[in-house]
Design an enzyme around this catalytic site. Structure first.
Site, PDB file in Angstrom:
ATOM      1  N   PHE A 119       0.615  -1.033   0.053  1.00 29.09           N
ATOM      2  CA  PHE A 119      -0.025  -0.071  -0.004  1.00 29.09           C
ATOM      3  C   PHE A 119       0.864   1.274  -0.150  1.00 29.09           C
ATOM      4  O   PHE A 119       0.350   2.204  -0.322  1.00 29.09           O
ATOM      5  CB  PHE A 119      -1.129   0.157   1.163  1.00 29.09           C
ATOM      6  N   SER A 132       5.026  -7.641   4.057  1.00 24.72           N
ATOM      7  CA  SER A 132       5.467  -7.796   5.226  1.00 24.72           C
ATOM      8  C   SER A 132       6.469  -9.272   5.078  1.00 24.72           C
ATOM      9  O   SER A 132       6.160 -10.007   4.092  1.00 24.72           O
ATOM     10  CB  SER A 132       4.503  -8.316   6.385  1.00 24.72           C
ATOM     11  N   GLU A 163      -5.326  -4.079  -1.380  1.00 26.56           N
ATOM     12  CA  GLU A 163      -6.640  -3.816  -1.453  1.00 26.56           C
ATOM     13  C   GLU A 163      -6.854  -2.587  -0.727  1.00 26.56           C
ATOM     14  O   GLU A 163      -7.916  -2.103  -0.644  1.00 26.56           O
ATOM     15  CB  GLU A 163      -7.459  -4.945  -0.847  1.00 26.56           C
ATOM     16  N   ARG A 164      -5.906  -1.910   0.004  1.00 25.46           N
ATOM     17  CA  ARG A 164      -5.944  -0.885   0.735  1.00 25.46           C
ATOM     18  C   ARG A 164      -5.750   0.566  -0.145  1.00 25.46           C
ATOM     19  O   ARG A 164      -6.456   1.627   0.319  1.00 25.46           O
ATOM     20  CB  ARG A 164      -4.948  -0.699   1.944  1.00 25.46           C
ATOM     21  N   GLU A 213       9.343  -5.180  13.543  1.00 27.60           N
ATOM     22  CA  GLU A 213       9.065  -3.980  12.560  1.00 27.60           C
ATOM     23  C   GLU A 213       7.798  -3.096  13.073  1.00 27.60           C
ATOM     24  O   GLU A 213       6.707  -3.875  13.045  1.00 27.60           O
ATOM     25  CB  GLU A 213       8.903  -4.478  11.004  1.00 27.60           C
ATOM     26  N   LYS A 229      -1.277  -7.244  -9.028  1.00 25.48           N
ATOM     27  CA  LYS A 229      -2.255  -7.327  -7.901  1.00 25.48           C
ATOM     28  C   LYS A 229      -1.783  -6.434  -6.715  1.00 25.48           C
ATOM     29  O   LYS A 229      -1.058  -6.535  -6.029  1.00 25.48           O
ATOM     30  CB  LYS A 229      -2.258  -8.831  -7.286  1.00 25.48           C
ATOM     31  N   CYS A 242       9.396   0.318   4.054  1.00 27.49           N
ATOM     32  CA  CYS A 242      10.583  -0.615   4.703  1.00 27.49           C
ATOM     33  C   CYS A 242      12.190  -0.162   4.702  1.00 27.49           C
ATOM     34  O   CYS A 242      12.966  -0.795   5.247  1.00 27.49           O
ATOM     35  CB  CYS A 242      10.623  -1.809   3.832  1.00 27.49           C
TER      36      CYS A 242
END
Length: 353
Positions: A3, A80, A30-31, A237, A27, A135
């Protein structure tokens, strides 16, 4: 794709993939799925044939469909570490080439000779920019020696307190909200965990309310001191606007912290000493190293990729590494006849004689 960079990271993947002759499926998270859709529309407007770049939406069910589909030969992922590990294992089990980039806990080592004004300026952006949701954020700072730690903290506190949290239309804002209410609760939970573990909370960003946007997912900048390596809040994290100070007694101890951490995405060292910088860069067990550079993301013609639980697979993203990932080696061995009708003896291995 994740996202936090819905435009840049899909382009890391689909640009080299399409340029080297592949069709590509994005893909999105979805956020925030709209930016990748617009990218695909722009590709078509630019002349890319329909079907070469497609966008599909969904959650785990769609991910599994991609990982299991026999016509898909390679999968690239950023997200993640737990999901990256899952994507890598399932994709490889299905015979696919997979690169899966995961999370991070990047450290910034501050040597006693560092320019602390520059360090503070760099940390303000690296630790809190994008609300810490990247990240390549720098959520851990490691001052070498207590004197360095005290001098750094004295400069950090007013700088952090001066940061402006706001909406995207506020040109003066340094960063905005986190992505969802659930993620806000998760980050605030990590802050409480660090308090419970014994971290010294210097600046508490919980409870921050932005006037006119009181229900927004805002978290104020947060600073901890005396964080130790046995704390879960250090090991994991946080992915929010939280900076932790982990003190080191000397260079060797500072070097060991990022080297032993489960994540190995990026690391930075701040120093005026060339020998210390070279020694650190050569020995640290981390994939991307910055020397007086707080976010060591290489430019596009190099590559991006960490070590340990920050990356699964043996090929980095974008640059020539990306070209390598989206292509296969084909070796062609040729021998041409010399023109004689009988072709000569065909039972010997060609030699230079």
């Amino acid at each position: 794709t994740p996202f936090n960079f819905p435009g840049m990271i899909p382009l890391w993947m689909c640009g080299p993939a399409i340029a080297t002759g592949n069709a590509f499926i994005i893909k999105p998270s979805e956020r925030d799925p709209s930016v990748p859709v617009r990218l695909a529309e722009l590709f078509i407007e630019a002349g890319l044939p329909e079907g070469i770049c497609q966008v599909v939406h969904g959650d785990k069910e769609m991910v599994d469909a991609i990982l299991d589909h026999p016509a898909i030969g390679a999968v690239s992922f950023v997200g993640s570490s737990d999901i990256a590990h899952y994507v890598y294992n399932r994709g490889v089990a299905n015979g696919k080439r997979v690169q899966a980039m995961g999370g991070a806990k990047n450290h910034g080592i501050v040597m006693p000779d560092a320019d602390l004004d520059q360090v503070v300026n760099d940390l303000a952006g690296a630790a809190f920019g994008s609300a810490g949701e990247r990240c390549m954020a720098l959520p851990v700072v490691v001052p070498v020696g207590d004197d360095t730690a005290e001098r750094l903290k004295a400069k950090l506190i007013p700088a952090i307190q001066a940061l402006r949290v706001g909406v995207s239309t506020d040109a003066e804002a340094h960063y905005g909200p986190v992505v969802t209410a659930q993620h806000k609760a998760k980050v605030e939970g990590w802050i409480q965990t660090c308090v419970d573990e014994g971290g010294e909370l210097i600046i508490d960003g919980r409870g921050f309310k932005l006037q006119g946007h009181e229900e927004g997912y805002f978290i104020g900048p947060t600073l901890f001191d005396h964080v130790t390596t046995d704390m879960e809040s250090y090991k994991e994290e946080i992915f929010g606007p939280v900076l932790q100070i982990v003190r080191a007694a000397n260079f060797e101890e500072a070097l060991a912290l990022p080297s032993k951490h489960q994540y190995g995405n990026g690391v930075a060292i701040f120093t005026r000493n060339g020998h210390a910088a070279r020694e650190f860069a050569a020995r640290v067990n981390v994939g991307m190293v910055g020397i007086n550079v707080p976010i060591p993301v290489p430019v596009a013609y190099h590559s991006f990729g960490g070590w340990k639980r920050s990356a699964f697979g043996d090929t980095n993203q974008h640059g020539m590494e990306g070209v390598k990932f989206w292509t296969k080696v084909k070796t062609i061995t040729q021998r041409w006849p010399d023109g004689s009708p009988d072709g000569g003896n065909a039972f010997v291995i060609p030699t230079m004689g």
